[in-house]
Structure formats: C-alpha cells, structure tokens
Design an enzyme around this catalytic site. Structure first.
Site, PDB file in Angstrom:
ATOM      1  N   HIS A 134       0.828  -1.218  -0.150  1.00 25.33           N
ATOM      2  CA  HIS A 134      -0.108   0.129   0.138  1.00 25.33           C
ATOM      3  C   HIS A 134       0.646   1.305   0.054  1.00 25.33           C
ATOM      4  CE1 HIS A 134       0.899   0.081   4.220  1.00 25.33           C
ATOM      5  NE2 HIS A 134       0.721   1.121   4.351  1.00 25.33           N
TER       6      HIS A 134
HETATM    7  C1  UD1 Z   1      -1.751   5.725   5.770  1.00 30.98           C
HETATM    8  C2  UD1 Z   1      -0.290   6.225   6.433  1.00 30.98           C
HETATM    9  C3  UD1 Z   1       0.536   5.164   6.424  1.00 30.98           C
HETATM   10  C4  UD1 Z   1       0.117   3.949   7.131  1.00 30.98           C
HETATM   11  C5  UD1 Z   1      -1.133   3.757   6.285  1.00 30.98           C
HETATM   12  C6  UD1 Z   1      -2.169   2.362   6.919  1.00 30.98           C
HETATM   13  C7  UD1 Z   1       0.368   8.565   6.215  1.00 30.98           C
HETATM   14  C8  UD1 Z   1       1.194   9.626   5.585  1.00 30.98           C
HETATM   15  N1  UD1 Z   1       0.421   7.276   5.835  1.00 30.98           N
HETATM   16  O1  UD1 Z   1      -1.318   5.694   4.632  1.00 30.98           O
HETATM   17  O2  UD1 Z   1       1.895   5.289   7.003  1.00 30.98           O
HETATM   18  O3  UD1 Z   1       0.979   2.621   6.871  1.00 30.98           O
HETATM   19  O4  UD1 Z   1      -2.066   4.590   6.355  1.00 30.98           O
HETATM   20  O5  UD1 Z   1      -2.921   2.054   6.084  1.00 30.98           O
HETATM   21  O6  UD1 Z   1      -0.549   8.888   7.241  1.00 30.98           O
HETATM   22  N2  UD1 Z   1      -8.401   5.908   1.266  1.00 30.98           N
HETATM   23  C9  UD1 Z   1      -9.956   5.356   0.978  1.00 30.98           C
HETATM   24  N3  UD1 Z   1     -10.265   5.002   2.205  1.00 30.98           N
HETATM   25  C10 UD1 Z   1      -9.752   5.102   3.634  1.00 30.98           C
HETATM   26  C11 UD1 Z   1      -8.513   5.583   3.426  1.00 30.98           C
HETATM   27  C12 UD1 Z   1      -7.944   6.062   2.370  1.00 30.98           C
HETATM   28  O7  UD1 Z   1     -10.091   5.024   0.024  1.00 30.98           O
HETATM   29  O8  UD1 Z   1     -10.510   4.853   4.365  1.00 30.98           O
HETATM   30  C13 UD1 Z   1      -7.641   5.999  -0.190  1.00 30.98           C
HETATM   31  C14 UD1 Z   1      -7.967   7.664  -0.310  1.00 30.98           C
HETATM   32  O9  UD1 Z   1      -7.946   7.732  -1.851  1.00 30.98           O
HETATM   33  C15 UD1 Z   1      -6.290   8.093  -0.184  1.00 30.98           C
HETATM   34  C16 UD1 Z   1      -5.457   6.800  -0.053  1.00 30.98           C
HETATM   35  O10 UD1 Z   1      -6.322   5.872   0.126  1.00 30.98           O
HETATM   36  O11 UD1 Z   1      -5.925   9.169  -0.954  1.00 30.98           O
HETATM   37  C17 UD1 Z   1      -4.334   7.062   0.917  1.00 30.98           C
HETATM   38  O12 UD1 Z   1      -4.964   7.342   2.076  1.00 30.98           O
HETATM   39  P1  UD1 Z   1      -4.007   7.968   3.216  1.00 30.98           P
HETATM   40  O13 UD1 Z   1      -4.672   7.971   4.542  1.00 30.98           O
HETATM   41  O14 UD1 Z   1      -3.745   9.284   2.701  1.00 30.98           O
HETATM   42  O15 UD1 Z   1      -2.601   7.132   3.266  1.00 30.98           O
HETATM   43  P2  UD1 Z   1      -2.637   5.589   3.452  1.00 30.98           P
HETATM   44  O16 UD1 Z   1      -1.843   4.980   1.980  1.00 30.98           O
HETATM   45  O17 UD1 Z   1      -3.563   4.829   4.114  1.00 30.98           O
END
Ligand code: UD1
Length: 355
Positions: free
Chosen positions: A205
């Site tokens: 991820h």
């Molecule tokens: C975040 C953390 C990472 C952790 C991970 C666990 C940061 C910088 N990164 O990364 O350290 O290992 O969580 O999973 O904080 N999205 C959804 N649904 C959700 C959440 C996210 O669709 O419930 C999608 C969105 O399009 C978003 C992308 O996933 O843009 C990334 O989500 P984000 O929370 O920014 O970072 P993670 O990759 O989940």
C-alpha cells in the site's frame, strides 16, 4: 487526569486498543479523537468493534487529501478539541499525518505531548512517515520507545532525557488476539478454499510502491509468478492505482481480497507459509507469529526482524521471489518487542509524569 488520544489510520487503532484498556483500568479520563484519515469501514470501524475500543468521543471527519490539505484540516480541527478538553496529556501514535497534526497542535497550545512508538527511523527522507515521526519526536515532552534501537536513535538526536523504553504495544494486542484465534480455522482459508501452510499473504500500500505504475507492475508480476496462491489484501490506494493503469490484481497466483479485520488477519497469517508486505506493522506481526516475511522496501524501521533472520528486504522482482522461496529461518526466542505489557507502562508513566 485527562488524556486525549489522537488516531486516524488503521495501525493507530491497533495501538489504541491496549492503551484504551489500560487507561480504563487506571480510571483515567480518556478522550478518543478520530481524525477520519481512514474512513472505510474495513480500515476503521471493524478495528473498534473487534478490539473492544470505545467509540471515539470526537470524530473530525477529515478524509483523504494531499499531505498539506489533510494535515492542515486536522490541525485546524484539533486546536478546538484541545481547547475544549484541556488535556493533561495529548497522546500521539506512530507516524501518520494524524500523528503530526496532533503533535503540532499540542505544542502550539502548550499541551504536554507524549509520542507512542517514538524513535523509529528508516533514514529515508522521501517517506512521509519519516518526516512525521522525526518532527513528532522533537515536539514531544515524552518519547515512548518500543525498542532498544529506537532508544539509541532518540539518544543520538539528543532526546535521551525525555525518552523511556516501554516496549511495543502491538505485542500487547497481538498476544491477546493470537490467543483468542488460536485453534479456530482461518476464515480466509475457509472462504477461499486454501490449504493451510500452502499460501502466502501479501499487502502492498505504500506510496513508494503503488504510485508509480511501473514499480507496481513489477511487484505484482513477482507475486503472480510464485508457486503457491498469494492472497493480496488490497488497500484502497492499491485498488485505485491498479484500476487507473489496468493492472490485474488477480493475475497468475494472485487472489485479490478486501482488507481483513484484525483477528482474521492474524488467523490468516498464522495459517500462511509466508508474508510479503510493505506494511510496518505486518512485518513485526509476522515475526511475533514466527512466520517468515519479505518486506518490499529498501529499508525497515524494525531491523530486529531482519537481524534475527525472519524478514528479508527485497524490491527487485527476482529478489522478491528468491526471498519468498528461501529456506525457513532459524528458530529464535528473542523478544525485541517487549513482553506484551507496554500499555500498562505507558499509562503508569503518564500518571507519574503528570503535573
Ligand atoms: C496511511 C499512513 C501510513 C500507514 C497507512 C496504513 C500517512 C502519511 N500514511 O497511509 O503510514 O501505513 O495509513 O494503512 O499518514 N483511502 C480510502 N479509504 C480510506 C482511507 C484512504 O479510499 O478509508 C484512499 C484515498 O484515496 C487516499 C488513499 O487511500 O487518498 C491514501 O490514504 P491515506 O490515509 O492518505 O494514506 P495511506 O496510504 O492509507
């Protein structure tokens, strides 16, 4: 004493579980703030339900966005929360954007800040998590370190006098859940008709691995070429990039599956031959369950897993497949991640260091 815990992303909910239990046992007034960074039920709600975490007292509903937009929205909302609750401690967890927002808001409002999982370093300044953890450690009044290695990083940055080795709270929760699921068949194994010991569990991820389609294609190709089925537990970030670039998450040996609830994940890992991941938490969970792991990164914060032979770093496709096929690691009874009682120590320290 009032403690405000700020969480927002999946690994933070796991860390919160033992802290919430220990805080309740010590009769601490514990306010849980969910930033809303993770909002999908399988990345958020199921953790609260399965791990017995009280429903958050405050939900900021911030959602996704670029680093600045997401962190800034949390920061603005947290100022009001800290003003309203006047916590004796703000407790920030790990290294996500929610962690950094909690840290900046707390120091600006002169609220004592404790950082759980302090002192981890990848020394890779391109990782958003590395900025978040370095900045949070230096803002914190109390750095709660999970390992001796983390303590040594804090010492080399001049933070010894505010750092305490407490152990890893993920060991606390993992031991409890392992004991709960041990002996029951894995739901994933039953659902997919897998043979215990004859499949791999994979998660990919991280931005470094998912945002560039060429890199993601090569990782997926390596996993697809393995001899045994590879169950790929697909985070929304992975699903989005794969859809955008027409990458098949079900090619070859790959079986795409939604993310799992925590007890189902532990049960699946226990039944698996090995784990391939870029997650920080899962590398360590695999080690604690004594399942071999390949980490698809150039470095790790959890160096003990590599030093003890249970984790191999590999990013090149050939190196990934070679590492998965290597001989079983040498058994070890080392406990670099503590004794499963870290949360009790954290709560005791917060009480002792208060006021
Ligand atoms: C975040 C953390 C990472 C952790 C991970 C666990 C940061 C910088 N990164 O990364 O350290 O290992 O969580 O999973 O904080 N999205 C959804 N649904 C959700 C959440 C996210 O669709 O419930 C999608 C969105 O399009 C978003 C992308 O996933 O843009 C990334 O989500 P984000 O929370 O920014 O970072 P993670 O990759 O989940």
């Amino acid at each position: 004493m009032k403690v405000v815990s700020v969480v927002g992303a999946r690994p933070q909910f796991v860390k919160l579980a033992p802290i919430a239990a220990a805080a309740a046992a010590a009769n601490i007034d514990h306010v849980i703030v969910h930033t809303g960074q993770h909002y999908d039920p399988m990345l958020s709600d199921v953790f609260f339900e399965d791990l017995g975490i009280p429903t958050p007292d405050v939900h900021l509903g911030v959602g996704s966005g670029g680093h600045g937009v997401q962190t800034g929205a949390m920061l603005g909302a947290l100022d009001a929360v800290f003003d309203e609750h006047s916590p004796d401690w703000v407790l920030a967890y790990g290294d996500t954007n929610s962690t950094l927002a909690a840290a900046v808001s707390a120091v600006k409002l002169h609220r004592p800040l404790a950082h759980l999982e302090a002192g981890l370093r990848s020394f890779n300044r391109r990782m958003p998590e590395e900025h978040n953890r370095v900045l949070t450690d230096h803002a914190a009044d109390l750095c709660l370190a999970p390992t001796e290695v983390a303590m040594s990083h804090l010492a080399s940055e001049g933070l010894s006098d505010r750092s305490v080795l407490v152990g890893d709270v993920m060991t606390d929760v993992l031991h409890q859940v392992r004991d709960r699921v041990a002996g029951s068949p894995s739901r994933l194994v039953e659902e997919l008709g897998l043979t215990p010991g004859a499949f791999h569990v994979a998660t990919i991820h991280r931005a470094e691995n998912t945002d560039d389609p060429a890199i993601l294609r090569s990782i997926l190709g390596a996993l697809a070429s393995l001899d045994l089925p590879v169950v790929l537990l697909a985070h929304p970030r992975l699903v989005a990039t794969a859809a955008e670039h027409a990458l098949d998450l079900g090619q070859g040996s790959l079986i795409a599956h939604a993310p799992l609830a925590y007890p189902d994940l532990i049960s699946a890992v226990l039944a698996s031959r090995s784990v391939v991941t870029d997650s920080g938490g899962l590398q360590k969970e695999a080690f604690l369950l004594r399942v071999p792991c390949v980490t698809v990164r150039t470095e790790t914060e959890w160096v003990e897993t590599v030093d003890l032979g249970w984790n191999t770093l590999a990013t090149d496709p050939q190196a990934i497949t070679d590492a998965v096929r290597r001989a079983a690691p040498r058994p070890t009874d080392a406990t670099p991640y503590g004794d499963g009682r870290a949360a009790e120590r954290v709560v005791r320290l917060l009480l002792e260091s208060h006021g």
